[in-house]
Design a protein around this motif. Structure first.
Motif, mmCIF file in Angstrom:
data_model
loop_
_atom_site.group_PDB
_atom_site.id
_atom_site.type_symbol
_atom_site.label_atom_id
_atom_site.label_comp_id
_atom_site.label_asym_id
_atom_site.label_seq_id
_atom_site.Cartn_x
_atom_site.Cartn_y
_atom_site.Cartn_z
ATOM 1 N N VAL A 392 0.709 -0.995 -0.226
ATOM 2 C CA VAL A 392 0.336 -0.030 -0.380
ATOM 3 C C VAL A 392 0.820 1.340 0.012
ATOM 4 C CG1 VAL A 392 -1.483 1.343 1.105
ATOM 5 C CG2 VAL A 392 -2.005 -1.309 0.925
ATOM 6 N N SER A 393 2.269 1.292 1.028
ATOM 7 C CA SER A 393 2.753 2.389 0.703
ATOM 8 C C SER A 393 3.387 2.777 -0.647
ATOM 9 C CB SER A 393 3.806 1.753 2.177
ATOM 10 O OG SER A 393 5.225 1.110 1.257
ATOM 11 N N GLY A 396 0.165 3.889 -2.785
ATOM 12 C CA GLY A 396 -0.902 5.077 -2.550
ATOM 13 C C GLY A 396 0.082 5.501 -2.492
ATOM 14 N N PHE A 397 1.417 5.906 -1.652
ATOM 15 C CA PHE A 397 1.787 6.607 -1.123
ATOM 16 C C PHE A 397 3.213 7.683 -1.965
ATOM 17 C CE2 PHE A 397 -1.029 5.477 1.780
ATOM 18 C CZ PHE A 397 -1.734 6.421 2.140
#
Length: 569
Positions: A392-393, A396-397
């Motif tokens: 996710v990091s 998404g980021f």
């Protein structure tokens, strides 16, 4: 000579050594690195820059995370739950291959094979088919699945690093998914409907599967002549390979004395063979709930380089190696002198629970018997959460993959979800050294101008051809190179070349890099092109030519599908 010629000569020399298989691949990479430094192609200050490359750090961290998931037992448990119990062979094979491909997208290819190979053997047994019907298709499926995500194979991470250096940013986690999923879908469909049927049937489907060959030692209880012993061995279906006295091989013509050890091969267990021949066996018939499992040693096992006795010691006297596979028959040396190698077959005896536990931790592929590795419930959920958080990091980021996966690996150790010793055992250090040494070598190929010259030649050869043909040619060239090199070295060499060629030919650099990505993982023609191909060779009873028999059509489908998808505007 010009730097370009020197750089090309170093790479050619490395290629010759890689192909010869006489020198370890990581040592070849180090020799090539030293040659580049001595020839002035790589500045001494940059010689070890590869060890700090983000791709190398990401590969090491991903190996640790994948091993943690493997040891938790959750992947194997989910795979068994999803496997339909009453479906036909084709349906069960399809589910098996999809599971293998899916797991390999998020785990190391070998780990995915470790998890699913026992299920593949069980599917074959229950369908009254030989293991050959499922093992090679499964190995190919795990390779296909590795094409779909950034962490599917180390080569994907290397090509992402090349993209970051050349274009400013690396690949996204799922950026290769459109072409990877398309290629995997076509490949899996072929394997399920056609591929496995092309494999030769060397054992009748209507006959029970014969026991595998076992290599073990028997002891001579009293002096006997060879002429007196051979008829008894033939009657008992036992073949004599060699004889040893006090650890040294002796000539059979001299006769045998009490205490001599005989290395033999047979399909019979040794206590049965001993009784039939009048010899003595160190191994007696199993008692209680003990069972014997035939296992294959996978790459990355901590047993590699150790003696067979190490299994008894490492298992706290709960397991014993009772026989070994065909490599010992070729070596014809005392079993006590042999060291375990990747791909070795071992017959290990113990209680089912002890076997299941040790097989999981030692990275052994269980072939002839299936035990469920218990799910570590307290560890499984946190391990998966840490892994998902890392993904996710990145997605998404925009976190750098090396940093995200390194943080995840550190978190596994900090929370005691994985022991420090297990972390270092999970990392394939030969791959890390190969990567770190070849990165400066590949960089010198680019900075010396050799890559630009090769790209211009490639551009002149492919000029005027449709993009789909150009992309197919890049993919095919990479595939052919990967037959002789491993996919990591191929990615290091072909990555910069593909970008230069894309500029000359007027195609998108991402299309060229993704063509190389597919090509690095598309060697379905030989058992040596990928570790998973080699691991199933012995248990499946395959010959070298069997891979091309099923894999040739798959290669055409993979290259063709990739070219058509990547050529789309």
């Amino acid at each position: 000579m010009t730097p370009a010629i020197l750089s090309a000569a170093v790479l050619l020399g490395a290629l010759v050594l890689f192909v010869s298989e006489r020198v370890r691949h990581d040592l070849v990479a180090l020799l090539a690195l030293l040659a580049c430094v001595l020839l002035g192609l790589t500045p001494p200050a940059e010689a070890f820059a590869g060890f700090a490359d983000p791709a190398v750090i990401a590969v090491a961290a991903v190996l640790v995370i994948g091993r943690a998931i493997e040891l938790s037992g959750v992947a194997a448990s989910v795979s068994r739950v999803l496997m339909p119990a009453r479906a036909g062979f084709t349906v069960r094979l399809a589910v098996l291959l999809v599971l293998g491909a899916f797991l390999s997208a998020f785990m190391n290819n070998i780990a995915a094979l470790v998890v699913t190979m026992p299920i593949a053997a069980q599917v074959a047994r229950e369908a009254k088919r030989p293991p050959a019907a499922t093992l090679m298709p499964l190995a190919f499926a795990t390779i296909l699945g590795g094409m779909t995500t950034l962490i599917g194979t180390p080569a994907n991470l290397i090509l992402s690093s090349v993209r970051a250096k050349e274009l400013g940013t690396g690949f996204g986690f799922f950026q290769m998914a459109p072409v990877g999923v398309a290629v995997s879908a076509v490949g899996l469909l072929y394997l399920v409907l056609v591929g496995w049927r092309l494999l030769p049937v060397r054992q009748g489907m209507d006959r029970p599967v014969r026991p595998p060959w076992r290599v073990y030692e028997l002891t001579v209880p009293a002096a006997v002549s060879l002429a007196g012993l051979l008829p008894r061995l033939r009657t008992a279906a036992v073949r004599l390979l060699a004889a040893f006295r006090e650890g040294h091989r002796i000539r059979l013509e001299t006769g045998l004395e009490a205490g001599d050890r005989l290395l033999v091969v047979s399909r019979r267990q040794q206590w049965i063979a001993a009784e039939a021949t009048g010899l003595r066996s160190d191994i007696e018939e199993a008692e209680g709930d003990s069972v014997t499992a035939r296992v294959v040693v996978a790459h990355g096992s901590f047993l590699i380089g150790l003696s067979h006795e190490a299994i008894r010691i490492r298992s706290n006297d709960t397991l014993t190696v009772v026989a070994v596979g065909p490599r010992a028959a070729r070596r014809r040396a005392p079993l006590a002198s042999l060291r375990i190698e990747a791909g070795d077959q071992l017959f290990v005896r113990g209680r089912p629970a002890d076997l299941a536990r040790f097989v999981g931790t030692a990275r052994l592929l269980e072939v002839d018997r299936v035990d469920r590795l218990p799910v570590a419930r307290r560890q499984a959920a946190p391990i998966l959460m840490i892994f998902i958080a890392a993904i996710v990091s990145i997605v998404g980021f925009g976190a750098p993959p090396a940093l995200a996966f390194l943080a995840a690996a550190v978190a596994l150790v900090a929370t005691r979800l994985m022991g420090a010793d297990e972390v270092y055992q999970a990392i394939d250090w030969s791959v890390i050294v190969l990567l770190a040494a070849m990165i400066p070598v590949g960089h010198s190929f680019e900075t010396s101008g050799a890559a630009a010259i090769a790209a211009e030649w490639l551009g002149a050869t492919l000029a005027g051809l449709p993009p789909v043909v150009v992309i197919a040619a890049l993919c095919s060239m990479t595939l052919l190179l990967s037959i002789f090199l491993n996919n990591v070295a191929t990615a290091i060499i072909m990555g910069p070349l593909a970008i230069d060629a894309a500029r000359v030919l007027g195609i998108g650099p991402d299309a060229a890099l993704l063509a190389v990505l597919i090509g690095t993982s598309a060697d379905f023609l030989t058992p040596i092109g990928h570790q998973n191909n080699l691991l199933v060779m012995g248990p499946g009873g395959y010959r070298f030519t069997d891979y091309a028999r099923m894999g040739a059509v798959l290669v055409v489908l993979v290259v063709g599908t990739a070219a058509m998808v990547l050529a789309l505007p």
